[in-house]
Scaffold this motif. Sequence first.
Motif, PDB file in Angstrom:
ATOM      1  N   THR A  47     -55.843   4.589  -5.196  1.00  0.00           N
ATOM      2  CA  THR A  47     -55.716   5.228  -6.500  1.00  0.00           C
ATOM      3  C   THR A  47     -57.093   5.588  -7.040  1.00  0.00           C
ATOM      4  OG1 THR A  47     -53.725   3.943  -6.945  1.00  0.00           O
ATOM      5  CG2 THR A  47     -54.814   4.929  -8.837  1.00  0.00           C
ATOM      6  N   VAL A  48     -57.256   6.853  -7.450  1.00  0.00           N
ATOM      7  CA  VAL A  48     -58.482   7.336  -8.067  1.00  0.00           C
ATOM      8  C   VAL A  48     -58.145   7.720  -9.503  1.00  0.00           C
ATOM      9  CG1 VAL A  48     -60.307   9.085  -8.021  1.00  0.00           C
ATOM     10  CG2 VAL A  48     -59.348   8.222  -5.870  1.00  0.00           C
ATOM     11  N   VAL A  49     -58.801   7.077 -10.470  1.00  0.00           N
ATOM     12  CA  VAL A  49     -58.537   7.352 -11.880  1.00  0.00           C
ATOM     13  C   VAL A  49     -59.409   8.527 -12.329  1.00  0.00           C
ATOM     14  CG1 VAL A  49     -58.585   6.426 -14.229  1.00  0.00           C
ATOM     15  CG2 VAL A  49     -57.835   4.979 -12.323  1.00  0.00           C
ATOM     16  N   LEU A  50     -58.753   9.543 -12.872  1.00  0.00           N
ATOM     17  CA  LEU A  50     -59.441  10.743 -13.340  1.00  0.00           C
ATOM     18  C   LEU A  50     -59.775  10.672 -14.825  1.00  0.00           C
ATOM     19  CD1 LEU A  50     -57.105  13.327 -11.588  1.00  0.00           C
ATOM     20  CD2 LEU A  50     -59.268  12.394 -10.727  1.00  0.00           C
ATOM     21  N   ARG A  51     -58.908  10.030 -15.594  1.00  0.00           N
ATOM     22  CA  ARG A  51     -59.065   9.941 -17.046  1.00  0.00           C
ATOM     23  C   ARG A  51     -58.405   8.661 -17.530  1.00  0.00           C
ATOM     24  NH1 ARG A  51     -55.704  10.748 -20.977  1.00  0.00           N
ATOM     25  NH2 ARG A  51     -54.114  11.629 -19.645  1.00  0.00           N
ATOM     26  N   GLY A  52     -58.996   8.028 -18.528  1.00  0.00           N
ATOM     27  CA  GLY A  52     -58.399   6.833 -19.110  1.00  0.00           C
ATOM     28  C   GLY A  52     -58.712   5.579 -18.324  1.00  0.00           C
ATOM     29  N   LEU A  53     -57.831   4.593 -18.484  1.00  0.00           N
ATOM     30  CA  LEU A  53     -58.019   3.282 -17.861  1.00  0.00           C
ATOM     31  C   LEU A  53     -56.675   2.795 -17.322  1.00  0.00           C
ATOM     32  CD1 LEU A  53     -60.168   0.836 -17.650  1.00  0.00           C
ATOM     33  CD2 LEU A  53     -58.818  -0.116 -19.521  1.00  0.00           C
ATOM     34  N   LEU A  54     -56.650   2.445 -16.057  1.00  0.00           N
ATOM     35  CA  LEU A  54     -55.458   1.911 -15.409  1.00  0.00           C
ATOM     36  C   LEU A  54     -55.685   0.425 -15.159  1.00  0.00           C
ATOM     37  CD1 LEU A  54     -52.705   2.684 -14.078  1.00  0.00           C
ATOM     38  CD2 LEU A  54     -53.980   2.904 -11.933  1.00  0.00           C
ATOM     39  N   ARG A  55     -54.736  -0.389 -15.596  1.00  0.00           N
ATOM     40  CA  ARG A  55     -54.804  -1.837 -15.369  1.00  0.00           C
ATOM     41  C   ARG A  55     -53.927  -2.176 -14.168  1.00  0.00           C
ATOM     42  NH1 ARG A  55     -56.165  -5.488 -19.282  1.00  0.00           N
ATOM     43  NH2 ARG A  55     -54.370  -6.748 -18.725  1.00  0.00           N
ATOM     44  N   VAL A  56     -54.473  -2.944 -13.249  1.00  0.00           N
ATOM     45  CA  VAL A  56     -53.733  -3.369 -12.060  1.00  0.00           C
ATOM     46  C   VAL A  56     -53.641  -4.890 -12.097  1.00  0.00           C
ATOM     47  CG1 VAL A  56     -53.587  -3.290  -9.549  1.00  0.00           C
ATOM     48  CG2 VAL A  56     -54.667  -1.392 -10.789  1.00  0.00           C
ATOM     49  N   GLU A  57     -52.460  -5.384 -12.433  1.00  0.00           N
ATOM     50  CA  GLU A  57     -52.224  -6.824 -12.444  1.00  0.00           C
ATOM     51  C   GLU A  57     -51.868  -7.257 -11.025  1.00  0.00           C
ATOM     52  OE1 GLU A  57     -49.132  -7.526 -15.315  1.00  0.00           O
ATOM     53  OE2 GLU A  57     -50.262  -6.551 -16.924  1.00  0.00           O
ATOM     54  N   HIS A  58     -52.416  -8.398 -10.613  1.00  0.00           N
ATOM     55  CA  HIS A  58     -52.153  -8.931  -9.274  1.00  0.00           C
ATOM     56  C   HIS A  58     -52.148 -10.445  -9.355  1.00  0.00           C
ATOM     57  CE1 HIS A  58     -56.477  -9.850  -8.701  1.00  0.00           C
ATOM     58  NE2 HIS A  58     -56.630  -8.793  -9.491  1.00  0.00           N
ATOM     59  N   ASP A  59     -51.819 -11.099  -8.254  1.00  0.00           N
ATOM     60  CA  ASP A  59     -51.711 -12.562  -8.255  1.00  0.00           C
ATOM     61  C   ASP A  59     -53.002 -13.267  -8.673  1.00  0.00           C
ATOM     62  OD1 ASP A  59     -49.052 -12.446  -7.522  1.00  0.00           O
ATOM     63  OD2 ASP A  59     -49.459 -12.699  -5.385  1.00  0.00           O
ATOM     64  N   GLY A  60     -54.156 -12.618  -8.491  1.00  0.00           N
ATOM     65  CA  GLY A  60     -55.428 -13.239  -8.825  1.00  0.00           C
ATOM     66  C   GLY A  60     -55.979 -12.861 -10.185  1.00  0.00           C
ATOM     67  N   ALA A 116     -50.613  -3.196   1.354  1.00  0.00           N
ATOM     68  CA  ALA A 116     -49.209  -3.539   1.602  1.00  0.00           C
ATOM     69  C   ALA A 116     -49.036  -5.051   1.570  1.00  0.00           C
ATOM     70  CB  ALA A 116     -48.766  -2.988   2.959  1.00  0.00           C
ATOM     71  N   GLY A 117     -47.958  -5.492   0.920  1.00  0.00           N
ATOM     72  CA  GLY A 117     -47.650  -6.909   0.856  1.00  0.00           C
ATOM     73  C   GLY A 117     -48.221  -7.620  -0.357  1.00  0.00           C
ATOM     74  N   GLU A 118     -49.138  -6.974  -1.088  1.00  0.00           N
ATOM     75  CA  GLU A 118     -49.681  -7.564  -2.309  1.00  0.00           C
ATOM     76  C   GLU A 118     -48.735  -7.277  -3.477  1.00  0.00           C
ATOM     77  OE1 GLU A 118     -54.483  -7.302  -1.680  1.00  0.00           O
ATOM     78  OE2 GLU A 118     -53.499  -5.551  -2.556  1.00  0.00           O
ATOM     79  N   THR A 119     -48.522  -8.252  -4.339  1.00  0.00           N
ATOM     80  CA  THR A 119     -47.715  -8.031  -5.532  1.00  0.00           C
ATOM     81  C   THR A 119     -48.630  -7.500  -6.623  1.00  0.00           C
ATOM     82  OG1 THR A 119     -46.164  -9.770  -4.931  1.00  0.00           O
ATOM     83  CG2 THR A 119     -46.196  -9.095  -7.244  1.00  0.00           C
ATOM     84  N   ILE A 120     -48.279  -6.315  -7.139  1.00  0.00           N
ATOM     85  CA  ILE A 120     -49.095  -5.639  -8.143  1.00  0.00           C
ATOM     86  C   ILE A 120     -48.212  -5.077  -9.242  1.00  0.00           C
ATOM     87  CG2 ILE A 120     -51.021  -5.038  -6.618  1.00  0.00           C
ATOM     88  CD1 ILE A 120     -49.676  -2.274  -6.299  1.00  0.00           C
TER      89      ILE A 120
END
Length: 115
Positions: A57-70, A85-89
Amino acid sequence: MPELISTPTQIPVPGGKVIKEYVGRVNSGTEAVSVAHMIAPAGWDEPAQTPEFDEYTVVLRGLLRVEHDGGVIEVAAGQAVIARAGETIRYTTTDGAEYVAVCLPAFAPDLAHRA
Protein backbone atom coordinates in the motif's frame (compact mmCIF):
# COMPACT_ATOMS: atom_id res chain seq x y z
CA MET A 1 1.04 -7.05 -26.94
CA PRO A 2 0.41 -4.49 -24.17
CA GLU A 3 -3.18 -4.18 -22.97
CA LEU A 4 -4.59 -0.73 -22.24
CA ILE A 5 -6.82 -0.50 -19.16
CA SER A 6 -8.85 2.55 -20.16
CA THR A 7 -11.08 2.73 -17.09
CA PRO A 8 -11.26 1.08 -13.70
CA THR A 9 -14.26 -0.77 -12.29
CA GLN A 10 -15.67 0.74 -9.12
CA ILE A 11 -16.20 -1.97 -6.51
CA PRO A 12 -19.16 -1.32 -4.19
CA VAL A 13 -18.28 -1.40 -0.49
CA PRO A 14 -20.13 -0.18 2.60
CA GLY A 15 -18.96 2.75 4.69
CA GLY A 16 -18.31 5.32 1.96
CA LYS A 17 -14.95 3.98 0.77
CA VAL A 18 -14.37 4.11 -2.98
CA ILE A 19 -12.41 1.30 -4.63
CA LYS A 20 -11.44 1.63 -8.29
CA GLU A 21 -9.84 -1.57 -9.53
CA TYR A 22 -7.59 -1.14 -12.55
CA VAL A 23 -6.04 -4.60 -12.63
CA GLY A 24 -7.52 -7.63 -10.90
CA ARG A 25 -10.16 -10.30 -10.96
CA VAL A 26 -13.06 -7.91 -11.65
CA ASN A 27 -11.71 -5.36 -14.16
CA SER A 28 -9.12 -7.28 -16.17
CA GLY A 29 -9.67 -10.92 -15.21
CA THR A 30 -6.18 -11.01 -13.69
CA GLU A 31 -5.74 -13.46 -10.81
CA ALA A 32 -2.00 -12.99 -10.26
CA VAL A 33 -2.12 -9.37 -9.04
CA SER A 34 -4.56 -6.57 -8.37
CA VAL A 35 -3.99 -2.81 -8.47
CA ALA A 36 -6.64 -0.52 -7.01
CA HIS A 37 -7.01 3.17 -6.20
CA MET A 38 -8.74 3.68 -2.85
CA ILE A 39 -10.36 6.75 -1.32
CA ALA A 40 -11.37 6.28 2.32
CA PRO A 41 -13.45 9.00 4.02
CA ALA A 42 -12.76 10.43 7.47
CA GLY A 43 -13.67 7.98 10.22
CA TRP A 44 -13.65 4.96 7.89
CA ASP A 45 -12.70 1.53 9.17
CA GLU A 46 -13.07 -2.05 8.08
CA PRO A 47 -13.21 -5.39 9.88
CA ALA A 48 -9.98 -7.16 10.75
CA GLN A 49 -8.78 -9.60 8.12
CA THR A 50 -6.19 -12.35 7.79
CA PRO A 51 -5.71 -12.42 4.01
CA GLU A 52 -4.12 -15.08 1.84
CA PHE A 53 -2.36 -12.38 -0.19
CA ASP A 54 0.44 -9.87 0.36
CA GLU A 55 -0.77 -6.26 0.19
CA TYR A 56 1.53 -3.40 -0.78
CA THR A 57 0.00 0.00 0.00
CA VAL A 58 1.28 3.44 -1.02
CA VAL A 59 -0.47 6.38 0.66
CA LEU A 60 -0.97 9.35 -1.67
CA ARG A 61 -2.90 11.65 0.67
CA GLY A 62 -3.90 11.61 4.33
CA LEU A 63 -3.01 9.01 6.92
CA LEU A 64 -3.83 5.30 6.91
CA ARG A 65 -3.72 3.40 10.20
CA VAL A 66 -2.82 -0.29 10.04
CA GLU A 67 -3.69 -2.17 13.21
CA HIS A 68 -1.89 -5.50 13.68
CA ASP A 69 -1.16 -7.99 16.44
CA GLY A 70 1.91 -5.98 17.53
CA GLY A 71 0.30 -2.53 17.59
CA VAL A 72 -0.49 0.18 15.06
CA ILE A 73 1.46 1.58 12.11
CA GLU A 74 0.52 5.05 10.88
CA VAL A 75 1.29 5.42 7.18
CA ALA A 76 1.42 9.02 5.97
CA ALA A 77 1.32 10.43 2.43
CA GLY A 78 4.54 9.48 0.64
CA GLN A 79 5.01 6.32 2.72
CA ALA A 80 4.18 2.67 2.08
CA VAL A 81 3.42 -0.43 4.11
CA ILE A 82 3.59 -4.15 3.34
CA ALA A 83 1.12 -6.51 5.01
CA ARG A 84 2.08 -10.11 4.40
CA ALA A 85 -0.27 -13.04 3.85
CA GLY A 86 -1.38 -14.63 7.10
CA GLU A 87 -0.99 -11.48 9.22
CA THR A 88 -4.13 -10.19 10.95
CA ILE A 89 -4.58 -6.53 10.05
CA ARG A 90 -7.25 -3.84 10.15
CA TYR A 91 -7.21 -0.60 8.14
CA THR A 92 -8.73 2.64 9.48
CA THR A 93 -8.56 6.40 8.93
CA THR A 94 -9.34 9.33 11.16
CA ASP A 95 -9.23 12.20 8.64
CA GLY A 96 -9.45 10.17 5.42
CA ALA A 97 -6.84 8.75 3.08
CA GLU A 98 -6.19 8.14 -0.60
CA TYR A 99 -3.93 5.25 -1.51
CA VAL A 100 -3.01 2.60 -4.05
CA ALA A 101 -3.12 -1.06 -3.03
CA VAL A 102 -1.38 -3.87 -4.88
CA CYS A 103 -2.28 -7.44 -3.86
CA LEU A 104 -0.39 -10.63 -4.76
CA PRO A 105 -2.28 -12.75 -5.69
CA ALA A 106 -5.18 -10.54 -6.70
CA PHE A 107 -7.69 -9.49 -4.06
CA ALA A 108 -10.82 -11.60 -3.72
CA PRO A 109 -13.33 -11.34 -0.86
CA ASP A 110 -13.01 -15.04 -0.04
CA LEU A 111 -9.21 -14.66 0.26
CA ALA A 112 -9.44 -11.74 2.73
CA HIS A 113 -10.93 -13.75 5.61
CA ARG A 114 -12.58 -10.75 7.22
CA ALA A 115 -13.76 -11.06 10.80
